[in-house]
Motif scaffolding. Sequence first.
Motif, mmCIF file in Angstrom:
data_model
loop_
_atom_site.group_PDB
_atom_site.id
_atom_site.type_symbol
_atom_site.label_atom_id
_atom_site.label_comp_id
_atom_site.label_asym_id
_atom_site.label_seq_id
_atom_site.Cartn_x
_atom_site.Cartn_y
_atom_site.Cartn_z
ATOM 1 N N ILE A 172 0.840 -1.196 0.000
ATOM 2 C CA ILE A 172 0.000 0.000 0.000
ATOM 3 C C ILE A 172 0.880 1.252 0.000
ATOM 4 O O ILE A 172 1.771 1.398 0.825
ATOM 5 N N GLY A 173 0.642 2.126 -0.979
ATOM 6 C CA GLY A 173 1.369 3.382 -1.049
ATOM 7 C C GLY A 173 2.711 3.319 -1.752
ATOM 8 O O GLY A 173 3.401 4.324 -1.823
ATOM 9 N N LEU A 174 3.097 2.169 -2.274
ATOM 10 C CA LEU A 174 4.380 2.039 -2.957
ATOM 11 C C LEU A 174 4.233 2.300 -4.451
ATOM 12 O O LEU A 174 3.133 2.234 -5.006
ATOM 13 N N TRP A 175 5.368 2.593 -5.106
ATOM 14 C CA TRP A 175 5.357 2.817 -6.543
ATOM 15 C C TRP A 175 4.744 1.649 -7.287
ATOM 16 O O TRP A 175 3.979 1.833 -8.226
ATOM 17 N N LYS A 176 5.073 0.418 -6.890
ATOM 18 C CA LYS A 176 4.580 -0.738 -7.650
ATOM 19 C C LYS A 176 3.061 -0.846 -7.602
ATOM 20 O O LYS A 176 2.443 -1.265 -8.570
ATOM 21 N N GLN A 177 2.431 -0.443 -6.513
ATOM 22 C CA GLN A 177 0.971 -0.446 -6.464
ATOM 23 C C GLN A 177 0.410 0.613 -7.417
ATOM 24 O O GLN A 177 -0.544 0.352 -8.153
ATOM 25 N N LEU A 178 1.012 1.783 -7.432
ATOM 26 C CA LEU A 178 0.571 2.857 -8.324
ATOM 27 C C LEU A 178 0.731 2.440 -9.788
ATOM 28 O O LEU A 178 -0.183 2.604 -10.592
ATOM 29 N N PHE A 179 1.880 1.881 -10.149
ATOM 30 C CA PHE A 179 2.119 1.463 -11.529
ATOM 31 C C PHE A 179 1.181 0.322 -11.928
ATOM 32 O O PHE A 179 0.643 0.313 -13.029
ATOM 33 N N ALA A 180 0.998 -0.655 -11.045
ATOM 34 C CA ALA A 180 0.136 -1.794 -11.365
ATOM 35 C C ALA A 180 -1.310 -1.360 -11.596
ATOM 36 O O ALA A 180 -2.005 -1.918 -12.442
ATOM 37 N N ALA A 181 -1.769 -0.353 -10.870
ATOM 38 C CA ALA A 181 -3.135 0.143 -11.038
ATOM 39 C C ALA A 181 -3.294 0.918 -12.343
ATOM 40 O O ALA A 181 -4.412 1.170 -12.774
ATOM 41 N N ASN A 182 -2.174 1.277 -12.978
ATOM 42 C CA ASN A 182 -2.220 2.086 -14.195
ATOM 43 C C ASN A 182 -1.564 1.414 -15.389
ATOM 44 O O ASN A 182 -1.121 2.094 -16.318
ATOM 45 N N ILE A 183 -1.506 0.081 -15.395
ATOM 46 C CA ILE A 183 -0.947 -0.650 -16.539
ATOM 47 C C ILE A 183 -1.769 -0.302 -17.782
ATOM 48 O O ILE A 183 -2.988 -0.280 -17.748
ATOM 49 N N GLY A 184 -1.058 -0.009 -18.859
ATOM 50 C CA GLY A 184 -1.704 0.360 -20.110
ATOM 51 C C GLY A 184 -1.856 1.859 -20.299
ATOM 52 O O GLY A 184 -2.177 2.314 -21.392
ATOM 53 N N LYS A 185 -1.619 2.631 -19.256
ATOM 54 C CA LYS A 185 -1.735 4.080 -19.362
ATOM 55 C C LYS A 185 -0.379 4.699 -19.704
ATOM 56 O O LYS A 185 0.663 4.172 -19.369
ATOM 57 N N ARG A 186 -0.426 5.850 -20.364
ATOM 58 C CA ARG A 186 0.784 6.546 -20.782
ATOM 59 C C ARG A 186 1.360 7.310 -19.599
ATOM 60 O O ARG A 186 0.628 7.954 -18.842
ATOM 61 N N ALA A 187 2.685 7.227 -19.452
ATOM 62 C CA ALA A 187 3.352 7.905 -18.345
ATOM 63 C C ALA A 187 4.766 8.302 -18.744
ATOM 64 O O ALA A 187 5.368 7.701 -19.623
ATOM 65 N N LYS A 188 5.259 9.329 -18.084
ATOM 66 C CA LYS A 188 6.663 9.691 -18.179
ATOM 67 C C LYS A 188 7.264 9.391 -16.822
ATOM 68 O O LYS A 188 6.837 9.957 -15.808
ATOM 69 N N ILE A 189 8.246 8.487 -16.787
ATOM 70 C CA ILE A 189 8.892 8.075 -15.545
ATOM 71 C C ILE A 189 10.297 8.655 -15.539
ATOM 72 O O ILE A 189 11.078 8.404 -16.454
ATOM 73 N N GLU A 190 10.602 9.423 -14.519
ATOM 74 C CA GLU A 190 11.924 10.017 -14.407
ATOM 75 C C GLU A 190 12.693 9.311 -13.300
ATOM 76 O O GLU A 190 12.213 9.178 -12.178
ATOM 77 N N THR A 191 13.895 8.840 -13.650
ATOM 78 C CA THR A 191 14.698 8.062 -12.722
ATOM 79 C C THR A 191 16.037 8.737 -12.470
ATOM 80 O O THR A 191 16.569 9.430 -13.335
ATOM 81 N N ALA A 192 16.577 8.509 -11.287
ATOM 82 C CA ALA A 192 17.886 9.048 -10.930
ATOM 83 C C ALA A 192 18.963 8.086 -11.411
ATOM 84 O O ALA A 192 18.853 6.864 -11.242
ATOM 85 N N LEU A 193 19.989 8.629 -12.036
ATOM 86 C CA LEU A 193 21.124 7.834 -12.490
ATOM 87 C C LEU A 193 22.265 7.955 -11.490
ATOM 88 O O LEU A 193 22.260 8.819 -10.612
#
Length: 89
Positions: free
Chosen positions: A26-47
């Motif tokens: 609950i409240g983690l990125w993976k829950q948010l992403f899983a609830a939005n599979i198929g939707k368009r997103a821009k994901i910004e990651t730290a290198l």
Amino acid sequence: MDCENNRPVEINIPDPLPDYNSDNNIGLWKQLFAANIGKRAKIETALFDGTVRGICGDIYIVGNAYVGVTCGDKICLCDIYSVKFVTFY
């Protein structure tokens, strides 16, 4: 694509975790992403060098420690723990 022969390469992606709505997720990125599979997103990651890189596409798959985004004919996998910002379209 195979860099030497410029041909598609098949990859095997393991099945994602079945329940992202458990108390541990609950409240983690993976829950948010899983609830939005198929939707368009821009994901910004730290290198590692301190910069931030963005990947834009449709959320394709979510695993325990990664998220996959389709970018044209490619699948880009991102370490879920390096995600800094997400914009949904």
